[in-house]
Design a protein around this motif. Sequence first.
Motif, PDB file in Angstrom:
ATOM      1  N   ILE A 136      10.068  28.671   8.072  1.00 33.99           N
ATOM      2  CA  ILE A 136       9.099  27.571   8.031  1.00 33.99           C
ATOM      3  C   ILE A 136       8.410  27.477   9.383  1.00 33.99           C
ATOM      4  N   ASN A 137       7.111  27.263   9.338  1.00 32.85           N
ATOM      5  CA  ASN A 137       6.303  27.164  10.555  1.00 32.85           C
ATOM      6  C   ASN A 137       5.605  25.806  10.588  1.00 32.85           C
ATOM      7  N   GLY A 138       5.805  25.068  11.664  1.00 38.79           N
ATOM      8  CA  GLY A 138       5.044  23.838  11.879  1.00 38.79           C
ATOM      9  C   GLY A 138       3.942  24.111  12.892  1.00 38.79           C
ATOM     10  N   LYS A 139       2.702  24.198  12.425  1.00 36.80           N
ATOM     11  CA  LYS A 139       1.572  24.536  13.316  1.00 36.80           C
ATOM     12  C   LYS A 139       0.907  23.265  13.809  1.00 36.80           C
ATOM     13  N   TYR A 140       0.840  23.144  15.126  1.00 34.11           N
ATOM     14  CA  TYR A 140       0.146  22.021  15.756  1.00 34.11           C
ATOM     15  C   TYR A 140      -1.181  22.523  16.304  1.00 34.11           C
ATOM     16  N   VAL A 141      -2.271  21.945  15.823  1.00 31.35           N
ATOM     17  CA  VAL A 141      -3.611  22.342  16.266  1.00 31.35           C
ATOM     18  C   VAL A 141      -4.243  21.166  17.002  1.00 31.35           C
ATOM     19  N   ASP A 142      -4.826  21.450  18.140  1.00 26.86           N
ATOM     20  CA  ASP A 142      -5.364  20.415  19.026  1.00 26.86           C
ATOM     21  C   ASP A 142      -6.725  20.872  19.512  1.00 26.86           C
ATOM     22  N   GLY A 143      -7.783  20.121  19.196  1.00 26.91           N
ATOM     23  CA  GLY A 143      -9.106  20.615  19.537  1.00 26.91           C
ATOM     24  C   GLY A 143     -10.103  19.546  19.929  1.00 26.91           C
ATOM     25  N   VAL A 144     -11.110  19.956  20.677  1.00 26.49           N
ATOM     26  CA  VAL A 144     -12.260  19.119  21.039  1.00 26.49           C
ATOM     27  C   VAL A 144     -13.527  19.915  20.750  1.00 26.49           C
ATOM     28  N   ILE A 164       1.250  20.820  10.924  1.00 28.86           N
ATOM     29  CA  ILE A 164       1.165  21.272   9.539  1.00 28.86           C
ATOM     30  C   ILE A 164       2.393  22.104   9.184  1.00 28.86           C
ATOM     31  N   PRO A 165       3.175  21.703   8.192  1.00 28.96           N
ATOM     32  CA  PRO A 165       4.313  22.529   7.761  1.00 28.96           C
ATOM     33  C   PRO A 165       3.832  23.751   6.988  1.00 28.96           C
ATOM     34  N   MET A 166       4.387  24.931   7.296  1.00 29.04           N
ATOM     35  CA  MET A 166       3.918  26.181   6.720  1.00 29.04           C
ATOM     36  C   MET A 166       5.101  27.075   6.373  1.00 29.04           C
ATOM     37  N   ALA A 167       4.873  28.012   5.488  1.00 25.49           N
ATOM     38  CA  ALA A 167       5.847  29.078   5.237  1.00 25.49           C
ATOM     39  C   ALA A 167       5.612  30.218   6.227  1.00 25.49           C
ATOM     40  N   TYR A 168       6.689  30.895   6.610  1.00 27.77           N
ATOM     41  CA  TYR A 168       6.590  31.961   7.607  1.00 27.77           C
ATOM     42  C   TYR A 168       7.404  33.165   7.150  1.00 27.77           C
TER      43      TYR A 168
END
Length: 251
Positions: A136-144, A164-168
């Motif tokens: 499981i992959n938790g992707k954190y995206v941070d943008g401006v 975002i919880p993801m499959a890996y």
Amino acid sequence: MKKSIMALVLTGSFAATPVMADTIAGVYVGAQGWRSATDGGFADNNNTANFNLSDETQSSGYVAFEHPVPLVPNIKLNYTSLDTQGNTQLDAGFTFDGDLYTADSEVYTGIDLNSTDIILYYELFDNDLVSFDLGINGKYVDGVLNVREESTATRGATDFSGVIPMAYSRVQVGLPFTGLGAYAEGSYLSFDDHTFSDYQLALTYSFIESLAVDMTLQLGYRSVEMDIEDLDGVYADLSYDGAFAGLELHF
């Protein structure tokens, strides 16, 4: 100044394996330089613009910890920058941060974006030739996101972020006693109106293999694509792709 995205990703991959499979705890530390071309654009509705965005050298780094304890997952942390900018003569109008940018106007665009993956995974099998990881992959995206119209000095900025919880998954292959191998690693999410993919393919060469440390060179290709619909009021359709080179240390 930054907020957060969420997604679900499924990945398939191939990577160079050491000559002997790990039987005790091990730490992997890696860094990559990635020359990416960027296409696409963003807006505050689904009528996204198409910007001229410059090629940039992105950075990526990761650390992974593997152990032999049953049922307890291994962990990998990965950080990637996804920054770019450009100047565009618009072929169609779009709205952003409440302002209208009309067709034929000149606009500057800045994208300051990064992602951090927090991956918990299991090695389903691991031998001298092939290994396969799933988790499981938790992707954190941070943008401006920034836009400025050159003639009127109209400008807008919006930030967003999320986990975002993801499959890996990950597969590795190698040629024993040669140090040669190859890998592919990727993630994919399609959930509600969001689509996100992130994968890489590479050839590898382990030029140092010792009891203290293994050192492996990587040369490959990476692609990141995101189609975001109304995330913190942001609509974006962006793709990054290009060649990368990296170095991994295994302790």
